[in-house]
Write a protein that holds these residues in place. Structure first.
Motif, PDB file in Angstrom:
ATOM      1  N   VAL A   1       0.866  -1.182   0.000  1.00 34.18           N
ATOM      2  CA  VAL A   1       0.000   0.000   0.000  1.00 34.18           C
ATOM      3  C   VAL A   1       0.905   1.234   0.000  1.00 34.18           C
ATOM      4  O   VAL A   1       1.592   1.510   0.983  1.00 34.18           O
ATOM      5  N   ASP A   2       0.905   1.934  -1.102  1.00 35.48           N
ATOM      6  CA  ASP A   2       1.820   3.057  -1.290  1.00 35.48           C
ATOM      7  C   ASP A   2       1.551   4.169  -0.271  1.00 35.48           C
ATOM      8  O   ASP A   2       0.418   4.629  -0.130  1.00 35.48           O
ATOM      9  N   GLY A   3       2.589   4.570   0.457  1.00 37.06           N
ATOM     10  CA  GLY A   3       2.452   5.695   1.386  1.00 37.06           C
ATOM     11  C   GLY A   3       1.640   5.396   2.623  1.00 37.06           C
ATOM     12  O   GLY A   3       1.066   6.305   3.231  1.00 37.06           O
ATOM     13  N   CYS A   4       1.604   4.123   3.019  1.00 33.38           N
ATOM     14  CA  CYS A   4       0.734   3.728   4.139  1.00 33.38           C
ATOM     15  C   CYS A   4       1.403   3.927   5.489  1.00 33.38           C
ATOM     16  O   CYS A   4       1.900   2.987   6.107  1.00 33.38           O
TER      17      CYS A   4
ATOM     18  N   THR B   1      -1.135   3.178  -5.471  1.00 39.11           N
ATOM     19  CA  THR B   1      -0.464   4.482  -5.568  1.00 39.11           C
ATOM     20  C   THR B   1      -0.855   5.359  -4.372  1.00 39.11           C
ATOM     21  O   THR B   1      -1.895   5.157  -3.765  1.00 39.11           O
ATOM     22  N   ASP B   2       0.042   6.317  -4.073  1.00 36.73           N
ATOM     23  CA  ASP B   2      -0.162   7.120  -2.860  1.00 36.73           C
ATOM     24  C   ASP B   2      -0.868   8.454  -3.121  1.00 36.73           C
ATOM     25  O   ASP B   2      -0.705   9.400  -2.369  1.00 36.73           O
ATOM     26  N   TYR B   3      -1.645   8.501  -4.193  1.00 45.44           N
ATOM     27  CA  TYR B   3      -2.382   9.732  -4.509  1.00 45.44           C
ATOM     28  C   TYR B   3      -3.192  10.227  -3.301  1.00 45.44           C
ATOM     29  O   TYR B   3      -3.142  11.408  -2.942  1.00 45.44           O
TER      30      TYR B   3
ATOM     31  N   ALA C   1       4.002  -1.518   3.288  1.00 49.35           N
ATOM     32  CA  ALA C   1       4.022  -0.252   2.554  1.00 49.35           C
ATOM     33  C   ALA C   1       5.406   0.011   2.013  1.00 49.35           C
ATOM     34  O   ALA C   1       6.394  -0.521   2.520  1.00 49.35           O
ATOM     35  N   ASP C   2       5.458   0.850   0.989  1.00 47.34           N
ATOM     36  CA  ASP C   2       6.768   1.237   0.458  1.00 47.34           C
ATOM     37  C   ASP C   2       7.403   2.323   1.305  1.00 47.34           C
ATOM     38  O   ASP C   2       8.623   2.435   1.362  1.00 47.34           O
ATOM     39  N   HIS C   3       6.574   3.139   1.958  1.00 48.34           N
ATOM     40  CA  HIS C   3       7.090   4.224   2.807  1.00 48.34           C
ATOM     41  C   HIS C   3       5.931   4.836   3.560  1.00 48.34           C
ATOM     42  O   HIS C   3       4.767   4.605   3.216  1.00 48.34           O
ATOM     43  N   GLY C   4       6.245   5.636   4.573  1.00 53.24           N
ATOM     44  CA  GLY C   4       5.211   6.390   5.277  1.00 53.24           C
ATOM     45  C   GLY C   4       4.938   7.711   4.564  1.00 53.24           C
ATOM     46  O   GLY C   4       5.250   7.863   3.373  1.00 53.24           O
TER      47      GLY C   4
ATOM     48  N   PHE D   1      11.176   5.953  -0.973  1.00 54.54           N
ATOM     49  CA  PHE D   1      10.446   6.217  -2.201  1.00 54.54           C
ATOM     50  C   PHE D   1       9.828   4.921  -2.724  1.00 54.54           C
ATOM     51  O   PHE D   1      10.176   3.827  -2.272  1.00 54.54           O
ATOM     52  N   THR D   2       8.976   5.082  -3.718  1.00 47.61           N
ATOM     53  CA  THR D   2       8.165   3.975  -4.215  1.00 47.61           C
ATOM     54  C   THR D   2       8.984   2.870  -4.895  1.00 47.61           C
ATOM     55  O   THR D   2       8.910   1.707  -4.501  1.00 47.61           O
ATOM     56  N   ASN D   3       9.760   3.235  -5.906  1.00 49.29           N
ATOM     57  CA  ASN D   3      10.438   2.186  -6.680  1.00 49.29           C
ATOM     58  C   ASN D   3      11.481   1.414  -5.884  1.00 49.29           C
ATOM     59  O   ASN D   3      11.493   0.175  -5.940  1.00 49.29           O
TER      60      ASN D   3
ATOM     61  N   SER E   1       4.590  14.518   1.945  1.00 51.85           N
ATOM     62  CA  SER E   1       5.523  13.778   1.108  1.00 51.85           C
ATOM     63  C   SER E   1       6.353  12.806   1.948  1.00 51.85           C
ATOM     64  O   SER E   1       5.984  12.488   3.091  1.00 51.85           O
ATOM     65  N   HIS E   2       7.459  12.338   1.385  1.00 50.60           N
ATOM     66  CA  HIS E   2       8.230  11.237   1.979  1.00 50.60           C
ATOM     67  C   HIS E   2       9.617  11.231   1.378  1.00 50.60           C
ATOM     68  O   HIS E   2       9.953  12.100   0.582  1.00 50.60           O
ATOM     69  N   GLY E   3      10.411  10.247   1.729  1.00 54.61           N
ATOM     70  CA  GLY E   3      11.761  10.140   1.187  1.00 54.61           C
ATOM     71  C   GLY E   3      12.819  10.000   2.262  1.00 54.61           C
ATOM     72  O   GLY E   3      13.906   9.493   2.012  1.00 54.61           O
TER      73      GLY E   3
HETATM   74 ZN   LIG Z   1       5.226   5.410  -2.791  1.00 48.99          ZN
END
Ligand SMILES: [Zn+2]
Length: 402
Positions: free
Chosen positions: A26-29, A194-196, A233-236, A65-67, A360-362
């Motif tokens: 789940v992107d950005g979860c 996606t984290d839209y 998740a890929d990231h918070g 990040f996602t990828n 955002s994130h990273g």
């Molecule tokens: Zn992401």
């Protein structure tokens, strides 16, 4: 293959699945999204899974990040091994800034491809097409994105083509996944959203709760079809703005231009991708290519004193700490704090598309992510640091039978 056999992928062993396994990214979860949806009473599957399954907090890969994280999850390995450390990087050989979404940049095989090759039926559904080629590399199986789905795939999800900037793009992933499980019952499925929604809505906000309620319904359907589910998740995701709603940005290229002369250093933001409307290409991680003879340790020390900076590391230190490939980063790695993002030059960021205060994130501040299973996970070594890229390991090697 079926029975008690194991498959070895990137130096780790995975037991053959005993029941269909669905791994969901789940992107950005940020974990609070789940907690708030449960508290609001709109996520009964999550509520049940938190108590009857197993729930952990894991560390994702930095850059968060996602990828890099999706590739870590499907390879079971850090970016130092698979090579994907951003959406975007500076290719020294060609002297160009390029997208890193071509499989030629991938240095490791995926768990998905290995199981498919050994005879398992495997399906992958992603929201954005940018991930599809990487996730599906070497995979003999169903692999498609919501963004570029064909007629058959759209019919499978029972949906019209969703907009790339919408919650429906992620809904498509679940709808298609649930239908695939009902009709073709793959042994292994990977779903990536996606984290839209997360970029716009904080945990507990109506749009966030509606999104988690949507997912909850599909996860319950997958479970009742007999699937084991691993969700991570890929990231918070964090607020990156001040009380007035304007983003807190450190324009690092402007700063280095002032110190070293215009264009002497090159700041690369690996969050950069073709879909920048919801984050303006602003995240909490940057890498800097310095001109020959520049004082890297001195510059790292100088950047680290700036307000809003969490870490300024030389490349070798950053690559050791975050398990990153040295040949795909500049001389410096800069991470900003929880409420701050890093930009290149002020003039190069178009923030007109931001219709909500920036989230955002990273950075390291987005490293904690949920790692949930609808089965009990048993026999883990005490004190083990869990990563989101342990999802397949735990689901296949440590899950109890229902
Ligand atoms: Zn992401």
């Amino acid at each position: 293959m079926e029975g008690t056999s194991f498959l070895e992928v990137n130096g780790r062993r995975y037991r053959w699945m005993r029941e269909p396994l669905v791994v969901v990214c789940v992107d950005g979860c940020e974990g609070a999204y789940i907690d708030e949806a449960v508290r609001a009473g709109v996520a009964p599957w999550f509520a049940r899974t938190l108590t009857e399954g197993s729930a952990f907090v894991a560390d994702c890969v930095v850059p968060s990040f996602t990828n890099p994280n999706n590739l870590s999850i499907v390879t079971g390995a850090p970016p130092s091994l698979h090579g994907i450390c951003g959406n975007y990087f500076y290719d020294r050989d060609s002297g160009r800034e390029v997208m890193m979404n071509d499989p030629k940049y991938l240095r490791a095989g995926t768990i998905l491809a290995a199981f498919a090759q050994a005879g398992a039926s495997v399906a992958v559904v992603t929201a954005k097409d940018k991930l599809r080629a990487l996730l599906g590399h070497g995979l003999a199986g169903e692999c498609f994105s919501a963004e570029k789905a064909n007629k058959v795939q759209l019919a499978l999800a029972g949906m019209a083509r969703p907009s790339v900037y919408s919650a429906e793009l992620s809904q498509f992933v679940f709808a298609a996944g649930a239908k695939l499980m009902q009709t073709r019952r793959p042994d292994l499925m990977y779903l990536s959203t996606t984290d839209y929604v997360q970029h716009k809505a904080a945990p507990g906000a109506p749009a966030a709760n509606a999104f988690y309620a949507m997912m909850d319904g599909y996860l319950a359907r997958l479970e009742s079809a007999g699937a084991a589910i691993a969700l991570t998740a890929d990231h918070g995701m964090n607020d990156k703005h001040g009380p007035d709603g304007s983003p807190n940005v450190i324009y690092l290229q402007d700063l280095l231009d002032e110190w070293l002369g215009a264009g002497a250093a090159r700041v690369i933001l690996p969050i950069t991708d073709p879909y920048v409307v919801h984050h303006g290409a602003l995240g909490s991680f940057a890498t800097v290519y310095l001109p020959e003879g520049a004082d890297a340790p001195g510059l790292a020390a100088r950047i680290s004193t700036r307000h809003g900076i969490e870490l300024a590391l030389e490349r070798f230190d950053a690559c050791c700490r975050f398990q990153l490939p040295e040949d795909r980063l500049g001389e410096l790695v800069i991470v900003s704090r929880r409420d701050t993002v890093i930009g290149t030059s002020k003039s190069r960021h178009d923030l007109s598309g931001l219709d909500a205060p920036l989230r955002s994130h990273g950075g390291v501040s987005e490293q904690k992510v949920p790692l949930l299973f609808n089965r009990r996970i048993e026999g883990l070594a005490p004190g083990r640091r869990l990563r989101n890229f342990d999802a397949f390991d735990l689901a296949l090697n440590y899950a109890a039978r229902p």
